[in-house]
Design a protein around this motif. Structure first.
Motif, PDB file in Angstrom:
ATOM      1  N   ARG A  86      64.450 -51.018  98.101  1.00  0.00           N
ATOM      2  CA  ARG A  86      64.594 -49.567  97.933  1.00  0.00           C
ATOM      3  C   ARG A  86      65.801 -49.239  97.067  1.00  0.00           C
ATOM      4  O   ARG A  86      65.728 -48.386  96.175  1.00  0.00           O
ATOM      5  N   SER A  87      66.899 -49.952  97.270  1.00  0.00           N
ATOM      6  CA  SER A  87      68.096 -49.749  96.455  1.00  0.00           C
ATOM      7  C   SER A  87      67.802 -50.033  94.982  1.00  0.00           C
ATOM      8  O   SER A  87      68.224 -49.287  94.088  1.00  0.00           O
ATOM      9  N   PHE A  88      67.059 -51.098  94.718  1.00  0.00           N
ATOM     10  CA  PHE A  88      66.691 -51.438  93.345  1.00  0.00           C
ATOM     11  C   PHE A  88      65.900 -50.299  92.696  1.00  0.00           C
ATOM     12  O   PHE A  88      66.201 -49.879  91.574  1.00  0.00           O
ATOM     13  N   PHE A  89      64.902 -49.781  93.395  1.00  0.00           N
ATOM     14  CA  PHE A  89      64.071 -48.729  92.796  1.00  0.00           C
ATOM     15  C   PHE A  89      64.835 -47.411  92.668  1.00  0.00           C
ATOM     16  O   PHE A  89      64.593 -46.657  91.722  1.00  0.00           O
ATOM     17  N   TYR A  90      65.773 -47.143  93.563  1.00  0.00           N
ATOM     18  CA  TYR A  90      66.641 -45.965  93.384  1.00  0.00           C
ATOM     19  C   TYR A  90      67.494 -46.124  92.115  1.00  0.00           C
ATOM     20  O   TYR A  90      67.660 -45.174  91.343  1.00  0.00           O
ATOM     21  N   GLN A  91      68.044 -47.324  91.924  1.00  0.00           N
ATOM     22  CA  GLN A  91      68.866 -47.579  90.734  1.00  0.00           C
ATOM     23  C   GLN A  91      68.044 -47.428  89.459  1.00  0.00           C
ATOM     24  O   GLN A  91      68.506 -46.847  88.472  1.00  0.00           O
ATOM     25  N   GLN A  92      66.821 -47.939  89.484  1.00  0.00           N
ATOM     26  CA  GLN A  92      65.973 -47.841  88.303  1.00  0.00           C
ATOM     27  C   GLN A  92      65.571 -46.386  88.035  1.00  0.00           C
ATOM     28  O   GLN A  92      65.471 -45.968  86.883  1.00  0.00           O
ATOM     29  N   THR A  93      65.360 -45.620  89.080  1.00  0.00           N
ATOM     30  CA  THR A  93      65.054 -44.195  88.919  1.00  0.00           C
ATOM     31  C   THR A  93      66.225 -43.485  88.251  1.00  0.00           C
ATOM     32  O   THR A  93      66.039 -42.677  87.330  1.00  0.00           O
ATOM     33  N   ALA A  94      67.437 -43.805  88.698  1.00  0.00           N
ATOM     34  CA  ALA A  94      68.637 -43.187  88.129  1.00  0.00           C
ATOM     35  C   ALA A  94      68.843 -43.592  86.674  1.00  0.00           C
ATOM     36  O   ALA A  94      69.474 -42.863  85.899  1.00  0.00           O
ATOM     37  N   ALA A  95      68.297 -44.743  86.276  1.00  0.00           N
ATOM     38  CA  ALA A  95      68.495 -45.242  84.913  1.00  0.00           C
ATOM     39  C   ALA A  95      67.509 -44.645  83.904  1.00  0.00           C
ATOM     40  O   ALA A  95      67.657 -44.873  82.702  1.00  0.00           O
ATOM     41  N   ILE A  96      66.522 -43.896  84.384  1.00  0.00           N
ATOM     42  CA  ILE A  96      65.549 -43.307  83.456  1.00  0.00           C
ATOM     43  C   ILE A  96      66.284 -42.388  82.478  1.00  0.00           C
ATOM     44  O   ILE A  96      67.095 -41.558  82.864  1.00  0.00           O
ATOM     45  N   GLY A  97      65.998 -42.574  81.206  1.00  0.00           N
ATOM     46  CA  GLY A  97      66.632 -41.780  80.154  1.00  0.00           C
ATOM     47  C   GLY A  97      67.864 -42.415  79.549  1.00  0.00           C
ATOM     48  O   GLY A  97      68.404 -41.909  78.568  1.00  0.00           O
ATOM     49  N   GLU A  98      68.321 -43.544  80.109  1.00  0.00           N
ATOM     50  CA  GLU A  98      69.530 -44.199  79.607  1.00  0.00           C
ATOM     51  C   GLU A  98      69.246 -45.280  78.565  1.00  0.00           C
ATOM     52  O   GLU A  98      70.166 -45.862  78.024  1.00  0.00           O
ATOM     53  N   HIS A  99      67.987 -45.547  78.312  1.00  0.00           N
ATOM     54  CA  HIS A  99      67.634 -46.648  77.404  1.00  0.00           C
ATOM     55  C   HIS A  99      67.025 -46.128  76.106  1.00  0.00           C
ATOM     56  O   HIS A  99      66.164 -46.762  75.519  1.00  0.00           O
ATOM     57  N   ARG A 100      67.479 -44.986  75.677  1.00  0.00           N
ATOM     58  CA  ARG A 100      66.966 -44.392  74.437  1.00  0.00           C
ATOM     59  C   ARG A 100      67.630 -45.057  73.233  1.00  0.00           C
ATOM     60  O   ARG A 100      68.805 -45.382  73.259  1.00  0.00           O
ATOM     61  N   CYS A 101      66.874 -45.260  72.206  1.00  0.00           N
ATOM     62  CA  CYS A 101      67.398 -45.791  70.959  1.00  0.00           C
ATOM     63  C   CYS A 101      66.363 -45.541  69.871  1.00  0.00           C
ATOM     64  O   CYS A 101      65.214 -45.197  70.147  1.00  0.00           O
ATOM     65  N   ASP A 102      66.776 -45.724  68.647  1.00  0.00           N
ATOM     66  CA  ASP A 102      65.898 -45.486  67.511  1.00  0.00           C
ATOM     67  C   ASP A 102      64.951 -46.670  67.329  1.00  0.00           C
ATOM     68  O   ASP A 102      65.375 -47.788  67.044  1.00  0.00           O
ATOM     69  N   LEU A 103      63.679 -46.422  67.520  1.00  0.00           N
ATOM     70  CA  LEU A 103      62.669 -47.451  67.297  1.00  0.00           C
ATOM     71  C   LEU A 103      61.740 -47.079  66.146  1.00  0.00           C
ATOM     72  O   LEU A 103      60.648 -47.640  66.011  1.00  0.00           O
ATOM     73  N   SER A 104      62.161 -46.136  65.316  1.00  0.00           N
ATOM     74  CA  SER A 104      61.294 -45.678  64.227  1.00  0.00           C
ATOM     75  C   SER A 104      60.985 -46.792  63.227  1.00  0.00           C
ATOM     76  O   SER A 104      59.995 -46.715  62.496  1.00  0.00           O
ATOM     77  N   TRP A 105      61.817 -47.844  63.212  1.00  0.00           N
ATOM     78  CA  TRP A 105      61.572 -48.966  62.301  1.00  0.00           C
ATOM     79  C   TRP A 105      60.221 -49.626  62.545  1.00  0.00           C
ATOM     80  O   TRP A 105      59.665 -50.265  61.645  1.00  0.00           O
ATOM     81  N   VAL A 106      59.665 -49.491  63.777  1.00  0.00           N
ATOM     82  CA  VAL A 106      58.398 -50.182  64.077  1.00  0.00           C
ATOM     83  C   VAL A 106      57.263 -49.712  63.175  1.00  0.00           C
ATOM     84  O   VAL A 106      56.271 -50.421  63.003  1.00  0.00           O
ATOM     85  N   TRP A 107      57.392 -48.513  62.604  1.00  0.00           N
ATOM     86  CA  TRP A 107      56.353 -47.987  61.715  1.00  0.00           C
ATOM     87  C   TRP A 107      56.516 -48.504  60.289  1.00  0.00           C
ATOM     88  O   TRP A 107      55.619 -48.346  59.468  1.00  0.00           O
TER      89      TRP A 107
END
Length: 200
Positions: A86-107
């Motif tokens: 449960r602690s793991f999934f709470y931590q992962q929920t809190a991390a949503i939105g923190e892993h943003r970066c520019d991936l436009s190069w994939v196109w």
């Protein structure tokens, strides 16, 4: 499937061939059923989710199932494992939105995949839940075990067959059928024969 395995074993079968050719897949059985073909520990594949709101819904479902199991168990070991999950999934929920970066190069270009580079993915445990897999009767509580690893719902069938196994695949094997083949191969339960699968 366990009943079919028992019947084949009773007739003297010495090896099994599981044909997943022309199999479009289905549900999480691709992660569960490999455990029927061995009495050794089986690890599910790691699960990664896109850093987006859908991940939050998945994490919320996992937390709900864990809370239900916590409310029902008296086992000290089960409670400790469930609280860790449960602690793991709470931590992962809190991390949503923190892993943003520019991936436009994939196109525009191709680069080698690297899990350490920014990829907008969150760890979500394993294909079956928080745990990569549990042994039969782990934690002394079947509901707690199932909340940690969904494959534990079929633990009474673990090790139905322990002899040589072959998985026959083709280019029309998709989704859950491919998961089955991958878990069988990655855990050295079976030898894969045939053609490359569909890539779903």
């Amino acid at each position: 499937m366990a009943a079919e395995i028992r019947a084949l074993r009773h007739t003297g079968a010495t090896a099994l061939v599981v044909d997943i050719g022309n199999d479009s897949g289905g549900d999480d059985s691709g992660d569960w059923t490999p455990r029927l073909f061995t009495n050794r520990p089986v690890r599910s594949a790691r699960l990664l989710m896109a850093d987006a709101s859908d991940a939050g819904r998945y994490f919320a479902d996992e937390i709900r199932d864990i809370n239900e199991a916590l409310a029902a168990t008296q086992s000290h070991d089960a409670r400790a494992a469930l609280k860790d999950a449960r602690s793991f999934f709470y931590q992962q929920t809190a991390a949503i939105g923190e892993h943003r970066c520019d991936l436009s190069w994939v196109w525009r270009e191709q680069r080698a995949w690297s899990p350490t580079n920014c990829n907008r993915l969150l760890s979500a445990g394993y294909a079956g839940g928080y745990s990569p897999g549990l042994a039969r009767s782990a934690l002394g509580d079947s509901k707690a075990a199932a909340a940690l690893s969904s494959a534990s719902t079929v633990q009474s069938f673990f090790g139905s067959w322990t002899g040589p196994t072959y998985v026959l695949a083709d280019q029309r094997s998709y989704s859950s059928a491919e998961m089955f083949a991958a878990v069988m191969q990655d855990n050295r339960i079976a030898k894969l024969v045939g053609n490359r699968t569909g890539g779903d």
